[in-house]
Design a protein around this motif. Structure first.
Motif, PDB file in Angstrom:
ATOM      1  N   ASP A  31       0.846  -1.188   0.000  1.00  0.00           N
ATOM      2  CA  ASP A  31       0.000   0.000   0.000  1.00  0.00           C
ATOM      3  C   ASP A  31       0.885   1.242   0.000  1.00  0.00           C
ATOM      4  O   ASP A  31       2.098   1.140  -0.035  1.00  0.00           O
ATOM      5  CB  ASP A  31      -0.935  -0.027   1.221  1.00  0.00           C
ATOM      6  CG  ASP A  31      -2.390   0.103   0.791  1.00  0.00           C
ATOM      7  OD1 ASP A  31      -2.706   1.157   0.194  1.00  0.00           O
ATOM      8  OD2 ASP A  31      -3.161  -0.835   1.017  1.00  0.00           O
ATOM      9  N   ASP A  32       0.279   2.418   0.000  1.00  0.00           N
ATOM     10  CA  ASP A  32       1.092   3.631   0.040  1.00  0.00           C
ATOM     11  C   ASP A  32       1.819   3.771   1.379  1.00  0.00           C
ATOM     12  O   ASP A  32       2.889   4.366   1.457  1.00  0.00           O
ATOM     13  CB  ASP A  32       0.254   4.866  -0.257  1.00  0.00           C
ATOM     14  CG  ASP A  32      -0.095   4.930  -1.727  1.00  0.00           C
ATOM     15  OD1 ASP A  32      -1.195   4.512  -2.095  1.00  0.00           O
ATOM     16  OD2 ASP A  32       0.765   5.355  -2.516  1.00  0.00           O
ATOM     17  N   MET A  33       1.205   3.244   2.435  1.00  0.00           N
ATOM     18  CA  MET A  33       1.840   3.214   3.754  1.00  0.00           C
ATOM     19  C   MET A  33       1.522   1.868   4.399  1.00  0.00           C
ATOM     20  O   MET A  33       0.500   1.265   4.093  1.00  0.00           O
ATOM     21  CB  MET A  33       1.309   4.336   4.662  1.00  0.00           C
ATOM     22  CG  MET A  33       1.434   5.721   4.078  1.00  0.00           C
ATOM     23  SD  MET A  33       0.946   7.032   5.247  1.00  0.00           S
ATOM     24  CE  MET A  33       2.430   7.189   6.252  1.00  0.00           C
ATOM     25  N   SER A  77       2.457  13.017   0.229  1.00  0.00           N
ATOM     26  CA  SER A  77       1.528  12.549  -0.803  1.00  0.00           C
ATOM     27  C   SER A  77       1.096  11.106  -0.518  1.00  0.00           C
ATOM     28  O   SER A  77      -0.055  10.732  -0.779  1.00  0.00           O
ATOM     29  CB  SER A  77       2.200  12.668  -2.177  1.00  0.00           C
ATOM     30  OG  SER A  77       1.300  12.329  -3.199  1.00  0.00           O
ATOM     31  N   ASP A  78       1.991  10.289   0.030  1.00  0.00           N
ATOM     32  CA  ASP A  78       1.609   8.929   0.432  1.00  0.00           C
ATOM     33  C   ASP A  78       0.625   8.965   1.604  1.00  0.00           C
ATOM     34  O   ASP A  78      -0.273   8.132   1.690  1.00  0.00           O
ATOM     35  CB  ASP A  78       2.852   8.111   0.818  1.00  0.00           C
ATOM     36  CG  ASP A  78       3.605   7.595  -0.398  1.00  0.00           C
ATOM     37  OD1 ASP A  78       2.945   7.269  -1.418  1.00  0.00           O
ATOM     38  OD2 ASP A  78       4.842   7.510  -0.338  1.00  0.00           O
ATOM     39  N   ILE A  79       0.801   9.935   2.494  1.00  0.00           N
ATOM     40  CA  ILE A  79      -0.158  10.091   3.600  1.00  0.00           C
ATOM     41  C   ILE A  79      -1.525  10.475   3.033  1.00  0.00           C
ATOM     42  O   ILE A  79      -2.563   9.937   3.447  1.00  0.00           O
ATOM     43  CB  ILE A  79       0.328  11.150   4.620  1.00  0.00           C
ATOM     44  CG1 ILE A  79       1.649  10.705   5.262  1.00  0.00           C
ATOM     45  CG2 ILE A  79      -0.735  11.415   5.677  1.00  0.00           C
ATOM     46  CD1 ILE A  79       2.224  11.694   6.284  1.00  0.00           C
ATOM     47  N   ARG A 149      -7.274   2.032   1.518  1.00  0.00           N
ATOM     48  CA  ARG A 149      -6.294   1.104   0.984  1.00  0.00           C
ATOM     49  C   ARG A 149      -6.276   1.167  -0.548  1.00  0.00           C
ATOM     50  O   ARG A 149      -7.139   1.770  -1.169  1.00  0.00           O
ATOM     51  CB  ARG A 149      -6.670  -0.325   1.407  1.00  0.00           C
ATOM     52  CG  ARG A 149      -6.925  -0.499   2.904  1.00  0.00           C
ATOM     53  CD  ARG A 149      -5.616  -0.578   3.642  1.00  0.00           C
ATOM     54  NE  ARG A 149      -4.766  -1.619   3.072  1.00  0.00           N
ATOM     55  CZ  ARG A 149      -4.717  -2.885   3.513  1.00  0.00           C
ATOM     56  NH1 ARG A 149      -5.476  -3.255   4.499  1.00  0.00           N
ATOM     57  NH2 ARG A 149      -3.896  -3.761   2.969  1.00  0.00           N
ATOM     58  N   ARG A 150      -5.311   0.436  -1.141  1.00  0.00           N
ATOM     59  CA  ARG A 150      -5.320   0.275  -2.600  1.00  0.00           C
ATOM     60  C   ARG A 150      -6.242  -0.869  -3.023  1.00  0.00           C
ATOM     61  O   ARG A 150      -6.511  -1.032  -4.209  1.00  0.00           O
ATOM     62  CB  ARG A 150      -3.907  -0.054  -3.100  1.00  0.00           C
ATOM     63  CG  ARG A 150      -2.923   1.104  -3.004  1.00  0.00           C
ATOM     64  CD  ARG A 150      -1.564   0.662  -3.537  1.00  0.00           C
ATOM     65  NE  ARG A 150      -0.605   1.752  -3.498  1.00  0.00           N
ATOM     66  CZ  ARG A 150       0.672   1.631  -3.880  1.00  0.00           C
ATOM     67  NH1 ARG A 150       1.115   0.459  -4.317  1.00  0.00           N
ATOM     68  NH2 ARG A 150       1.493   2.664  -3.827  1.00  0.00           N
ATOM     69  N   SER A 151      -6.685  -1.649  -2.072  1.00  0.00           N
ATOM     70  CA  SER A 151      -7.262  -2.957  -2.388  1.00  0.00           C
ATOM     71  C   SER A 151      -8.781  -3.005  -2.475  1.00  0.00           C
ATOM     72  O   SER A 151      -9.342  -4.066  -2.703  1.00  0.00           O
ATOM     73  CB  SER A 151      -6.785  -3.973  -1.344  1.00  0.00           C
ATOM     74  OG  SER A 151      -7.033  -3.481  -0.041  1.00  0.00           O
ATOM     75  N   ILE A 196      -4.712   5.805  -4.429  1.00  0.00           N
ATOM     76  CA  ILE A 196      -3.256   5.773  -4.595  1.00  0.00           C
ATOM     77  C   ILE A 196      -2.852   7.171  -5.044  1.00  0.00           C
ATOM     78  O   ILE A 196      -3.662   7.879  -5.646  1.00  0.00           O
ATOM     79  CB  ILE A 196      -2.849   4.699  -5.651  1.00  0.00           C
ATOM     80  CG1 ILE A 196      -1.334   4.481  -5.710  1.00  0.00           C
ATOM     81  CG2 ILE A 196      -3.388   5.040  -7.042  1.00  0.00           C
ATOM     82  CD1 ILE A 196      -0.905   3.287  -6.570  1.00  0.00           C
ATOM     83  N   ASP A 197      -1.625   7.582  -4.735  1.00  0.00           N
ATOM     84  CA  ASP A 197      -1.172   8.857  -5.302  1.00  0.00           C
ATOM     85  C   ASP A 197      -0.364   8.555  -6.558  1.00  0.00           C
ATOM     86  O   ASP A 197       0.267   7.499  -6.679  1.00  0.00           O
ATOM     87  CB  ASP A 197      -0.362   9.678  -4.292  1.00  0.00           C
ATOM     88  CG  ASP A 197       0.966   9.031  -3.933  1.00  0.00           C
ATOM     89  OD1 ASP A 197       0.985   7.808  -3.700  1.00  0.00           O
ATOM     90  OD2 ASP A 197       1.982   9.738  -3.904  1.00  0.00           O
ATOM     91  N   LEU A 198      -0.422   9.479  -7.515  1.00  0.00           N
ATOM     92  CA  LEU A 198       0.215   9.245  -8.819  1.00  0.00           C
ATOM     93  C   LEU A 198       1.671   9.694  -8.761  1.00  0.00           C
ATOM     94  O   LEU A 198       1.983  10.854  -8.985  1.00  0.00           O
ATOM     95  CB  LEU A 198      -0.544   9.985  -9.921  1.00  0.00           C
ATOM     96  CG  LEU A 198      -1.980   9.497 -10.146  1.00  0.00           C
ATOM     97  CD1 LEU A 198      -2.664  10.339 -11.223  1.00  0.00           C
ATOM     98  CD2 LEU A 198      -2.000   8.022 -10.529  1.00  0.00           C
ATOM     99  N   SER A 199       2.558   8.756  -8.434  1.00  0.00           N
ATOM    100  CA  SER A 199       3.982   9.082  -8.387  1.00  0.00           C
ATOM    101  C   SER A 199       4.725   8.515  -9.591  1.00  0.00           C
ATOM    102  O   SER A 199       5.644   9.139 -10.104  1.00  0.00           O
ATOM    103  CB  SER A 199       4.607   8.561  -7.088  1.00  0.00           C
ATOM    104  OG  SER A 199       4.292   7.197  -6.887  1.00  0.00           O
ATOM    105  N   ASP A 200       4.328   7.340 -10.061  1.00  0.00           N
ATOM    106  CA  ASP A 200       5.055   6.677 -11.156  1.00  0.00           C
ATOM    107  C   ASP A 200       4.406   6.895 -12.524  1.00  0.00           C
ATOM    108  O   ASP A 200       4.920   6.426 -13.537  1.00  0.00           O
ATOM    109  CB  ASP A 200       5.157   5.176 -10.893  1.00  0.00           C
ATOM    110  CG  ASP A 200       5.976   4.874  -9.636  1.00  0.00           C
ATOM    111  OD1 ASP A 200       6.763   5.750  -9.220  1.00  0.00           O
ATOM    112  OD2 ASP A 200       5.825   3.782  -9.077  1.00  0.00           O
TER     113      ASP A 200
HETATM  114 MG   LIG Z   1       2.363   6.452  -3.176  1.00  0.00          MG
END
Ligand SMILES: [Mg+2]
Length: 309
Positions: A31-33, A77-79, A149-151, A196-200
């Protein structure tokens, strides 16, 4: 390590080495965290990220306060991606040996400004120096009553995104504002099934979310919000603005899933940033597709940034 090499393969292997059930781990890797249960029953979220000179910034060109800002902001951003509230941050600054006191102060000024603006106490860390380029690692702690969550995305849910995407390399990747307040307001307005945050890059990060949720996705190309930066960059390099919006990294916008019956509740919010519905989650068997303006369904391949590929 066994092939194939790459960030995803390595993460997969690491996860295989970790115990599957530990009562202290309430959210494990993926997950992001992560989230840990404390002995007193409380819970704390934790995440860490590193930025490297030459990969995530260029110290010959980028202002040091902006580099410091980015080091913390991408962790915040993950928070935001968990719809959580910051608790505190620590970090390690690996300074080039010839770094001056004034340069160190410039770097920290940006870091501290970000900490103050987003109410995340900076509580120390480590300073070291070496014969290589500047590297900064930040670890953040946070809390959420109900972390997103991402799930949790399910077939039929709407795919929503904040802001406009692509071309962050023109400067936004250093000076962006993590969507902390926006994420909390979205989560208060409606149950967010996944985020999710858009990092990639959108095409890669939506793959992470689909994998964790066990769903596929169908995006409509015409609905993807393209930034002015993406248009500008496309005019220079011959790629399309949409290609930039789908595949450039470091937008640090939010991508989330919300039930169709709830989507109106997030779209009416006045967040100061636009929220766009860009498609639907579908059963996993249908895969990840992008429908172009002619109605053709194309494979949506992760074209964003995978580290160490
Ligand atoms: Mg992230």
């Amino acid at each position: 390590m066994t092939e194939p090499r790459g960030e995803l393969a390595f993460i997969h292997w690491i996860r295989s080495q970790l115990p599957s059930a530990d009562p202290r781990v309430t959210i494990g890797p993926g997950d992001d965290m992560a989230e840990l249960r404390l002995p007193d029953g409380g819970r704390v979220l934790v995440a860490t990220d590193t930025i490297l000179d030459g990969t995530h910034f260029d110290a010959r060109r980028d202002p040091l306060p902006d580099i410091g800002w980015k080091a913390l902001a991408e962790n915040l951003s993950d928070i935001a991606a968990m719809a959580a509230v910051p608790v505190g941050a620590v970090g390690t600054l690996a300074l080039p040996r010839d770094f001056t006191m004034a340069q160190g102060q410039d770097l920290f000024t940006g870091l501290k400004r970000c900490a103050d603006e987003f109410d995340c106490p900076w509580v120390g860390g480590d300073i070291t120096s070496w014969d290589q380029r500047l590297a900064i690692t930040v670890t953040v702690l946070a809390h959420a009553e109900r972390p997103v969550r991402r799930s949790g995305a399910r077939a039929g849910h709407c795919v929503c995104v904040t802001g406009r995407l692509g071309g962050s390399l023109l400067g936004r990747h250093l000076t962006f504002r993590p969507r902390l307040a926006e994420a909390r307001r979205l989560a208060e307005a409606a149950p967010l099934a996944a985020m999710i945050d858009l990092s990639d890059g959108l095409s890669t990060d939506i793959g992470h979310l689909c994998r964790e949720s066990g769903v596929g996705v169908c995006l409509e190309a015409a609905r993807v919000p393209v930034s002015d930066d993406a248009v500008q960059l496309a005019a220079r390099d011959g790629r399309t603005p949409l290609d930039h919006a789908l595949n450039d990294g470091e937008d640090f916008e939010l991508l989330f899933a919300v039930a169709e019956s709830d989507v109106a509740r997030v779209l009416v919010l006045d967040l100061g940033v636009e929220v766009t519905v860009i498609g639907r989650f579908v059963p996993a068997a249908e895969g990840c597709t992008l429908v172009d303006s002619q109605g053709h369904a194309l494979d949506l391949k992760p074209g964003g940034y995978e580290h160490w590929r």
